[in-house]
Structures are given as C-alpha cells and as structure tokens.
Design a protein around this motif. Structure first.
Motif, PDB file in Angstrom:
ATOM      1  N   LEU A  26     -11.692   4.422   7.102  1.00 23.18           N
ATOM      2  CA  LEU A  26     -11.605   2.985   6.850  1.00 23.18           C
ATOM      3  C   LEU A  26     -12.998   2.401   6.651  1.00 23.18           C
ATOM      4  CD1 LEU A  26      -9.835   0.465   6.653  1.00 23.18           C
ATOM      5  CD2 LEU A  26     -10.074   0.186   9.118  1.00 23.18           C
TER       6      LEU A  26
ATOM      7  N   ARG B 293       1.117   4.361  -2.843  1.00 17.90           N
ATOM      8  CA  ARG B 293       0.867   5.766  -2.509  1.00 17.90           C
ATOM      9  C   ARG B 293       2.089   6.649  -2.748  1.00 17.90           C
ATOM     10  NH1 ARG B 293      -4.077   5.387   0.719  1.00 17.90           N
ATOM     11  NH2 ARG B 293      -3.872   7.347   1.873  1.00 17.90           N
TER      12      ARG B 293
ATOM     13  N   LYS C 266      -6.061  -6.357   4.099  1.00 16.17           N
ATOM     14  CA  LYS C 266      -5.931  -5.077   3.405  1.00 16.17           C
ATOM     15  C   LYS C 266      -6.471  -3.935   4.261  1.00 16.17           C
ATOM     16  CE  LYS C 266      -6.188  -6.962  -1.301  1.00 16.17           C
ATOM     17  NZ  LYS C 266      -6.905  -6.898  -2.597  1.00 16.17           N
ATOM     18  N   ASP C 267      -7.503  -4.202   5.055  1.00 17.51           N
ATOM     19  CA  ASP C 267      -8.045  -3.176   5.948  1.00 17.51           C
ATOM     20  C   ASP C 267      -7.054  -2.852   7.061  1.00 17.51           C
ATOM     21  OD1 ASP C 267     -10.295  -3.283   4.384  1.00 17.51           O
ATOM     22  OD2 ASP C 267     -11.485  -4.452   5.809  1.00 17.51           O
TER      23      ASP C 267
ATOM     24  N   LEU D 236      -4.395  -0.671   5.551  1.00 18.55           N
ATOM     25  CA  LEU D 236      -4.889   0.687   5.365  1.00 18.55           C
ATOM     26  C   LEU D 236      -5.025   1.412   6.703  1.00 18.55           C
ATOM     27  CD1 LEU D 236      -5.929   2.949   3.605  1.00 18.55           C
ATOM     28  CD2 LEU D 236      -8.187   1.878   3.627  1.00 18.55           C
TER      29      LEU D 236
ATOM     30  N   LEU E 147       0.820  -1.203   0.000  1.00 17.62           N
ATOM     31  CA  LEU E 147       0.000   0.000   0.000  1.00 17.62           C
ATOM     32  C   LEU E 147       0.858   1.258   0.000  1.00 17.62           C
ATOM     33  CD1 LEU E 147      -2.758   1.324   0.116  1.00 17.62           C
ATOM     34  CD2 LEU E 147      -2.785   0.947   2.592  1.00 17.62           C
TER      35      LEU E 147
END
Length: 321
Positions: free
Chosen positions: A298, A29, A228-229, A232, A25
């Motif tokens: 989120l 970014r 993935k959460d 993040l 991630l």
C-alpha cells in the motif's frame, strides 16, 4: 488480463462510502462480487453500484438485515472471501444506543462470521476503525496494534460509535479464535475522498462542517486516509495470506493544525477555525502499525492529494461552493 477472474467474494455494506470503493476495486481485478444492501428497492443504495464498470456481468446485489442470519447466509453462500464493512455509523446523539448501534455492530458481525464459518469461507476481512483503538487526540501518538479504547470512558461520555466498533472487533477476534476462522482487520482513520454514493459518509460530513468554520476544540485531530487506499488495504489483506492481525490505516497522525495549514495553502477561500497547539505526530509504535500495510504494497496517497480529491468531490456534488 483480470487478476482474479470469476472468484466469488461478498461485500457487506456495499452501498456505503468504503464498501462501494471496495466493490469498484474488486470488479476491476476480475472478482465476481456479491454486494449486500439494506433495501434493494432503494436506488440510493443500488444505482451507484450498478453504474460501476463491470457491474453488469460481475455484480450481484443482495438485501440483508445484519440481525437476520438467513439473509446473510444467502449472500455469502458460494463465496471464498468476505469483506465485512456493514455497521451503523451514527456519530451524533442516538436515542437507543443498544438497538441503533451496539446490537447491529456486534450481533451483525457475529452473524456474518458464523455464516462464513458454516459456508467454508477462506478469509474474512473486517472493517473496524481507529476509534476502536483510541477515544481522544491525547492518546493519538501512542496508538498501536495493541491499543483499545476504554469502554467505561465511552459509556460515561456517550461515545457509542467507538464503543460499537471496539466491541464488534473484540467479538470478531474471540469468535475467530474459538472457531478457527481466518480473519484480518482494517482500522481506518478519517476516510475521505471521491464520493460514489449519493449521500455523504460521516467523515465527509465532518469535513464539510470544518470547512464551513465550525469551531472544534484544540484536541480535535485529523488522522486522514484516502478512501481508495482503504479499499486497497482490504483487498491486499484478503489476497496476502501471510497478513495477520489488526492494520492501522491512515496517511498521517497529526493534530488539527496541520490539516488547517494545508487547507489554508490549497484553498484560502475557506476560513478554518485556528488555535495554537503542539503538533502531535505518530510515535515509533504508531509508525510500526502503519508499516504493516506499506509492507503489503500500500502506497498511501499524500495528505495534499487527499484534501484535493475530497474537496473537489464535495464541490462537484454541491456540498461546497
């Protein structure tokens, strides 16, 4: 356009299940990522990281030992932020809990924070666990930001992993307070989903055992969250300077039966052990703790998709037929 083009951050424990998704991630970014591993010569730690899109230009690997301050400082030097994920995760019986779990977790965390303080890191995001908050399903509904496990209970019952997470997190908060270091903490539940490393983490191993029909007691619970959460959540906590404190990170708080019912509907070929028990859902206290990450942006992956992504990943890698 990349959001954080060239900003340097460090991820400890980058080769693991959560760490590799954080790296993924961050590279997407635009960050320049310094990723730490135990052994640069082991392709099982490095190959999947080097295969991430953007790694060729944005990723640099470092070999560290959590008990070696100098190796940690070399990886962190020049970074504006640190994601401290590295910590031993041994759920089964351990021969020497102090050496195998407690020292690397506690002393390793303090080494990372000391290096971050000495090298003027702006913020450290620390990966803790829901297991630092609770030790059994009986207290699940009451879990909240102010909850801590009973250390004596853990020692008496050989619950060394939860104890290591709680003691490491407490040490982190004490260090931050005494030294003026900005830290925030993520407390994930049972982290599952697509697997990037060549080996399974403990949560995905547990899911395999469940799907293979292992019999668990009725106190067993599934506080699931998508990997993935979790990744993040770490990045949101780093980027939102107003974020503070502990952050419970799970999609739902429920007893095992809800998960079993979901599995039965989606994958009837797996015969999960069943038992009758009251479903235990999160209290207002727990929901308030969960809301902190939601307010930061989120949007939790629902349980059905979490289950699908985890099962399909296990199948694709040959752990399930």
């Amino acid at each position: 356009m990349a959001e954080k083009e060239g900003e340097v951050v460090c991820v400890t424990g980058a080769s693991g299940f959560i760490g590799s998704w954080i790296v993924h991630l961050l590279l997407r970014r635009g960050y320049a990522v310094r990723a730490t591993v135990k052994n640069l010569g082991d392709e099982r730690e490095t190959k999947h990281l080097e295969a991430i899109e953007g790694a060729d230009s944005g990723l640099r690997l470092f070999q560290i030992d959590l008990l070696d301050y100098d190796s940690i400082a070399a990886a962190i030097r020049g970074a504006t932020g640190v994601f401290h994920v590295a910590s031993p995760c041994i759920i089964d019986q351990v021969d020497d809990p102090q050496r195998e779990l407690l020292d690397p977790a506690i002393k390793g965390t303090l080494n990372v924070l000391t290096a971050a303080k000495n090298l003027d890191v702006r913020r450290v995001v620390v990966t803790s666990s829901i297991s630092a908050m609770i030790a059994s399903a009986t207290s699940l509904a009451d879990v909240g930001e102010d909850c801590w496990i009973d250390e004596d209970y853990c020692r008496q019952n050989g619950l060394w992993y939860p104890l290591s997470k709680a003691l490491a997190e407490k040490a982190a908060w004490k260090f931050a307070e005494e030294n003026g270091l900005d830290i925030v903490v993520v407390n994930p539940g049972m982290v599952v989903g697509p697997v990037l490393p060549p080996a399974l983490n403990s949560s995905m191993q547990l899911m395999v055992h469940v799907l293979q029909g292992c019999d668990f007691s009725e106190r067993f619970f599934m506080a699931l969250v998508h990997v993935k959460d979790v990744a993040l959540a770490h990045v949101l906590l780093y980027e939102n300077t107003s974020a503070a404190g502990r952050h419970l990170c799970v999609e739902s708080l429920s007893r095992y039966d809800e998960f079993a019912e979901q599995m039965e509907r989606l994958y009837p070929e797996y015969k999960l052990p069943r038992f009758s028990t009251d479903k235990q859902r999160g209290s207002a206290k727990a929901l308030a703790a969960l809301k902190k990450l939601i307010d930061l942006g989120l949007d939790y992956t629902p349980m059905e998709q979490i289950v699908k992504d985890a099962i399909e990943s296990l199948r694709s890698k040959g752990y399930l037929s």
